[in-house]
Design an enzyme around this catalytic site. Structure first.
Site, PDB file in Angstrom:
ATOM      1  N   GLU A 147      -0.629 -17.882 -12.956  1.00 21.80           N
ATOM      2  CA  GLU A 147       0.277 -17.990 -13.739  1.00 21.80           C
ATOM      3  C   GLU A 147       0.496 -17.399 -14.865  1.00 21.80           C
ATOM      4  O   GLU A 147       1.788 -18.120 -15.508  1.00 21.80           O
ATOM      5  CB  GLU A 147      -0.424 -19.661 -13.841  1.00 21.80           C
ATOM      6  CG  GLU A 147      -1.393 -20.848 -13.424  1.00 21.80           C
ATOM      7  CD  GLU A 147      -0.610 -21.505 -12.548  1.00 21.80           C
ATOM      8  OE1 GLU A 147       0.930 -21.691 -12.901  1.00 21.80           O
ATOM      9  OE2 GLU A 147      -1.127 -22.371 -12.031  1.00 21.80           O
ATOM     10  N   GLU A 152      10.966 -32.872 -17.080  1.00 18.71           N
ATOM     11  CA  GLU A 152      11.128 -32.327 -16.349  1.00 18.71           C
ATOM     12  C   GLU A 152      12.587 -32.741 -15.252  1.00 18.71           C
ATOM     13  O   GLU A 152      12.742 -33.345 -14.218  1.00 18.71           O
ATOM     14  CB  GLU A 152       9.639 -32.924 -14.391  1.00 18.71           C
ATOM     15  CG  GLU A 152      10.114 -31.369 -13.817  1.00 18.71           C
ATOM     16  CD  GLU A 152       9.312 -31.345 -12.734  1.00 18.71           C
ATOM     17  OE1 GLU A 152       7.585 -31.432 -13.575  1.00 18.71           O
ATOM     18  OE2 GLU A 152       9.377 -30.718 -11.560  1.00 18.71           O
ATOM     19  N   ARG A 176      -4.604 -48.472 -25.242  1.00 17.61           N
ATOM     20  CA  ARG A 176      -3.728 -48.451 -25.675  1.00 17.61           C
ATOM     21  C   ARG A 176      -3.255 -47.217 -25.849  1.00 17.61           C
ATOM     22  O   ARG A 176      -1.989 -46.799 -26.241  1.00 17.61           O
ATOM     23  CB  ARG A 176      -2.487 -49.678 -26.445  1.00 17.61           C
ATOM     24  CG  ARG A 176      -2.104 -51.050 -24.799  1.00 17.61           C
ATOM     25  CD  ARG A 176      -1.806 -51.694 -25.729  1.00 17.61           C
ATOM     26  NE  ARG A 176      -1.657 -52.823 -25.316  1.00 17.61           N
ATOM     27  CZ  ARG A 176      -2.433 -54.394 -25.213  1.00 17.61           C
ATOM     28  NH1 ARG A 176      -2.869 -53.925 -26.291  1.00 17.61           N
ATOM     29  NH2 ARG A 176      -2.669 -55.162 -24.513  1.00 17.61           N
ATOM     30  N   HIS A 194       5.396 -23.115  -6.088  1.00 20.51           N
ATOM     31  CA  HIS A 194       3.804 -24.236  -6.523  1.00 20.51           C
ATOM     32  C   HIS A 194       4.767 -24.869  -4.927  1.00 20.51           C
ATOM     33  O   HIS A 194       3.313 -26.124  -5.177  1.00 20.51           O
ATOM     34  CB  HIS A 194       4.237 -24.726  -7.401  1.00 20.51           C
ATOM     35  CG  HIS A 194       3.533 -24.799  -8.597  1.00 20.51           C
ATOM     36  ND1 HIS A 194       3.449 -23.174  -9.500  1.00 20.51           N
ATOM     37  CD2 HIS A 194       2.255 -24.809  -8.858  1.00 20.51           C
ATOM     38  CE1 HIS A 194       2.771 -22.921 -10.049  1.00 20.51           C
ATOM     39  NE2 HIS A 194       1.987 -23.863 -10.026  1.00 20.51           N
ATOM     40  N   LYS A 219       1.199 -33.051 -19.469  1.00 20.53           N
ATOM     41  CA  LYS A 219       1.136 -33.699 -17.610  1.00 20.53           C
ATOM     42  C   LYS A 219      -0.041 -33.967 -17.961  1.00 20.53           C
ATOM     43  O   LYS A 219      -1.080 -32.973 -17.822  1.00 20.53           O
ATOM     44  CB  LYS A 219       1.931 -33.036 -17.124  1.00 20.53           C
ATOM     45  CG  LYS A 219       2.768 -32.353 -16.770  1.00 20.53           C
ATOM     46  CD  LYS A 219       3.302 -32.096 -15.067  1.00 20.53           C
ATOM     47  CE  LYS A 219       4.423 -32.209 -15.365  1.00 20.53           C
ATOM     48  NZ  LYS A 219       4.887 -31.365 -14.202  1.00 20.53           N
ATOM     49  N   HIS A 274      -6.486 -23.497  -6.952  1.00 21.83           N
ATOM     50  CA  HIS A 274      -4.794 -23.708  -6.423  1.00 21.83           C
ATOM     51  C   HIS A 274      -4.264 -21.945  -6.858  1.00 21.83           C
ATOM     52  O   HIS A 274      -3.503 -21.460  -6.818  1.00 21.83           O
ATOM     53  CB  HIS A 274      -4.541 -24.529  -8.239  1.00 21.83           C
ATOM     54  CG  HIS A 274      -3.218 -24.820  -8.599  1.00 21.83           C
ATOM     55  ND1 HIS A 274      -2.219 -25.256  -8.105  1.00 21.83           N
ATOM     56  CD2 HIS A 274      -3.256 -23.862  -9.975  1.00 21.83           C
ATOM     57  CE1 HIS A 274      -1.927 -25.078  -8.616  1.00 21.83           C
ATOM     58  NE2 HIS A 274      -1.501 -24.478  -9.647  1.00 21.83           N
ATOM     59  N   ARG A 279      12.392 -28.168 -16.860  1.00 23.26           N
ATOM     60  CA  ARG A 279      10.550 -27.665 -16.585  1.00 23.26           C
ATOM     61  C   ARG A 279      10.593 -27.635 -15.082  1.00 23.26           C
ATOM     62  O   ARG A 279       9.272 -26.872 -14.151  1.00 23.26           O
ATOM     63  CB  ARG A 279      10.052 -28.909 -16.779  1.00 23.26           C
ATOM     64  CG  ARG A 279       8.833 -28.648 -16.938  1.00 23.26           C
ATOM     65  CD  ARG A 279       7.990 -30.005 -17.904  1.00 23.26           C
ATOM     66  NE  ARG A 279       7.075 -29.802 -17.960  1.00 23.26           N
ATOM     67  CZ  ARG A 279       6.131 -30.220 -18.819  1.00 23.26           C
ATOM     68  NH1 ARG A 279       6.192 -31.564 -19.783  1.00 23.26           N
ATOM     69  NH2 ARG A 279       4.244 -30.234 -18.428  1.00 23.26           N
ATOM     70  N   LYS A 320       6.245 -21.264 -21.834  1.00 26.16           N
ATOM     71  CA  LYS A 320       5.610 -22.834 -21.222  1.00 26.16           C
ATOM     72  C   LYS A 320       5.651 -23.940 -22.454  1.00 26.16           C
ATOM     73  O   LYS A 320       7.143 -25.057 -22.113  1.00 26.16           O
ATOM     74  CB  LYS A 320       4.566 -23.498 -21.110  1.00 26.16           C
ATOM     75  CG  LYS A 320       3.726 -24.524 -20.083  1.00 26.16           C
ATOM     76  CD  LYS A 320       2.889 -25.068 -19.362  1.00 26.16           C
ATOM     77  CE  LYS A 320       3.090 -26.802 -18.751  1.00 26.16           C
ATOM     78  NZ  LYS A 320       2.436 -27.312 -18.055  1.00 26.16           N
ATOM     79  N   HIS A 378       1.019 -26.061  -2.844  1.00 23.94           N
ATOM     80  CA  HIS A 378       0.783 -27.742  -3.037  1.00 23.94           C
ATOM     81  C   HIS A 378       0.279 -28.013  -1.119  1.00 23.94           C
ATOM     82  O   HIS A 378      -0.902 -28.200  -0.996  1.00 23.94           O
ATOM     83  CB  HIS A 378       1.374 -28.542  -3.493  1.00 23.94           C
ATOM     84  CG  HIS A 378       1.302 -28.626  -4.553  1.00 23.94           C
ATOM     85  ND1 HIS A 378       3.051 -28.593  -5.582  1.00 23.94           N
ATOM     86  CD2 HIS A 378       0.792 -28.003  -5.758  1.00 23.94           C
ATOM     87  CE1 HIS A 378       2.439 -28.930  -7.219  1.00 23.94           C
ATOM     88  NE2 HIS A 378       1.193 -27.820  -7.332  1.00 23.94           N
ATOM     89  N   ASN A 386       7.899 -24.687 -11.951  1.00 23.82           N
ATOM     90  CA  ASN A 386       7.134 -25.034 -10.014  1.00 23.82           C
ATOM     91  C   ASN A 386       7.907 -23.231  -9.529  1.00 23.82           C
ATOM     92  O   ASN A 386       6.450 -23.721  -8.043  1.00 23.82           O
ATOM     93  CB  ASN A 386       7.817 -26.169  -9.853  1.00 23.82           C
ATOM     94  CG  ASN A 386       7.524 -27.851  -9.967  1.00 23.82           C
ATOM     95  OD1 ASN A 386       6.293 -27.583 -11.054  1.00 23.82           O
ATOM     96  ND2 ASN A 386       8.164 -28.554 -10.164  1.00 23.82           N
TER      97      ASN A 386
HETATM   98 ZN    ZN Z   1       0.138 -24.402 -11.412  1.00 23.54          ZN
END
Ligand code: ZN
Ligand code: ADP
Length: 372
Positions: free
Chosen positions: A187, A239, A123, A250, A145, A268, A243, A229, A254, A247
């Site tokens: 980034e 988010e 846990r 992005h 994340k 990426h 936040r 950040k 993606h 993106n």
């Molecule tokens: Zn990224």
């Protein structure tokens, strides 16, 4: 060089990101305050071969005897249920207890996977991040994340789970392949484009020094990125709003990655660079941005060595219809309408919800037939 320290302010889960040279060698004093039991260092075989001995040495006489290394193969495939099960099994078999500390020592793959396993085993054990790629140092190691992928898409199963500390050691970047280093730079430049036009100007003047791994340039760019950040994450951890600005580029990225497949043909960061160019082109097309910031952004990305012409982007050929399809299925899309991050200018990004996919479709068709 003195270390640079960025606080991430999240009430009782606050922590700091320390940026500096030779942090591995100083790991004992930096990690000791958080080490109440044993240490489980999760890493991949590439990083182990290059940097394990420096970390072991740095853990010193007090922490070395309490450290167990768990080595997994490199690669995105580890971010799967099978990879998670294998790592959780290793932690349980090695006798991990609630008071122990997981150390995620690697790039984004290790950070996402070890951070998730740390949050689940018994846990939840505390964990720290020692990111070893530029991308992980400026992005994925900060903000909590953690996730694994599903056949349906990337990062679909995960937790918000904040680390207790992040150690961004600039010295380990010395062994990072140049292509990976450049990908991480995408980034960095993103933070300038979101809300810091002065920093974008700094990037234009200093990108070559970052790519050449000059310590002061790396330190400054990692520091400004992490500070940016940290501020955004502190304002909107889960988010709900701001936040989403992170993106920028992005949604396109993606889709490009999903179309290319995750076999390393398109990294990426390379997809993000192309996506940043597309986000600015779309902003001009839809009205809010004039053409000159678009040209400026594309010129900078090209000067650093990124491919901004979709017809020549690695991992292709790409097809507009397929990309739009993937974008409308993105987990951030709501009811088939797109949430996009657009910009009014360099450093003036904003979120547009429920954007019509027809504009995106027209842009991609143009981008796949005409030069950028
Ligand atoms: Zn990224
Ligand atoms: P990210 O998601 O942060 O881009 P990954 O975790 O996918 O990175 O790592 C990219 C590749 O780089 C992997 O093969 C990894 O083993 C390797 N790698 C990570 N850090 C270093 C480093 N400091 N030096 C050399 N190779 C590294």
């Amino acid at each position: 060089m003195n270390d640079l320290v960025v606080p991430v302010a999240l009430a009782d889960r606050s922590y700091e990101v320390r940026i500096g040279a030779d942090l591995l060698r100083r790991a004992e004093s930096l990690v000791a305050p958080l080490a109440h039991g044993r240490l489980f260092v999760v890493t991949d075989s590439n990083i182990a071969q290059l940097h394990r001995s420096a970390l072991i040495e740095g853990l010193g006489p007090t922490l070395q005897p309490r450290a167990t290394f768990i080595e997994i193969p490199p690669g995105e495939e580890q971010k799967s249920f099978a990879g998670l099960e294998a790592l959780c099994t290793s932690l349980i078999q090695a006798g991990a207890e609630r008071r122990d500390l997981v150390v995620a020592f690697g790039g984004g793959v290790i950070g996402d996977l070890a951070g998730l396993a740390a949050g689940l085993v018994k846990r939840g054990l505390d964990f720290i991040q020692i990111p070893t790629t530029l991308l992980a140092q400026v992005d994925s190691s900060v903000g909590g994340k953690t996730a694994i992928d599903m056949p349906h898409g990337k990062n679909l199963i995960g937790l918000f789970n904040q680390p207790r500390l992040v150690l961004a050691d600039l010295s380990v970047l010395g062994t990072l392949p140049k292509r990976e280093l450049r990908a991480g730079y995408a980034e960095i430049v993103k933070y300038g484009l979101i809300d810091d036009p002065d920093f974008f100007g700094w990037c234009e003047a200093n990108a070559d020094r970052v790519i050449a791994r000059e310590t002061d340039a790396l330190a400054h760019s990692v520091y400004v990125s992490v500070r940016s950040k940290a501020r955004i994450v502190a304002a909107d951890e889960r988010e709900g709003g701001e936040r989403a600005l992170l993106n920028l580029g992005h949604t396109f990225a993606h889709a490009l990655e999903a179309s290319a497949g995750y076999d390393g043909a398109l990294l990426h960061g390379e997809a993000v660079a192309a996506g940043l160019g597309l986000a600015f082109r779309l902003s001009a097309r839809m009205g809010p941005c004039s053409q000159s910031p678009v040209d400026r952004v594309l010129a900078h990305l090209r000067a650093v060595g990124f491919e901004t012409d979709l017809r020549r982007l690695p991992g292709g050929p790409y097809e507009a219809g397929r990309l739009v399809d993937i974008m409308t299925r993105d987990k951030k899309a709501e009811g088939g309408r797109l949430t996009l991050v657009l910009a009014r200018d360099v450093g003036r990004a904003f979120v547009l919800r429920a954007a019509p996919s027809s504009e995106v479709s027209a842009l991609l068709n143009e981008a796949l037939t005409l030069a950028a």
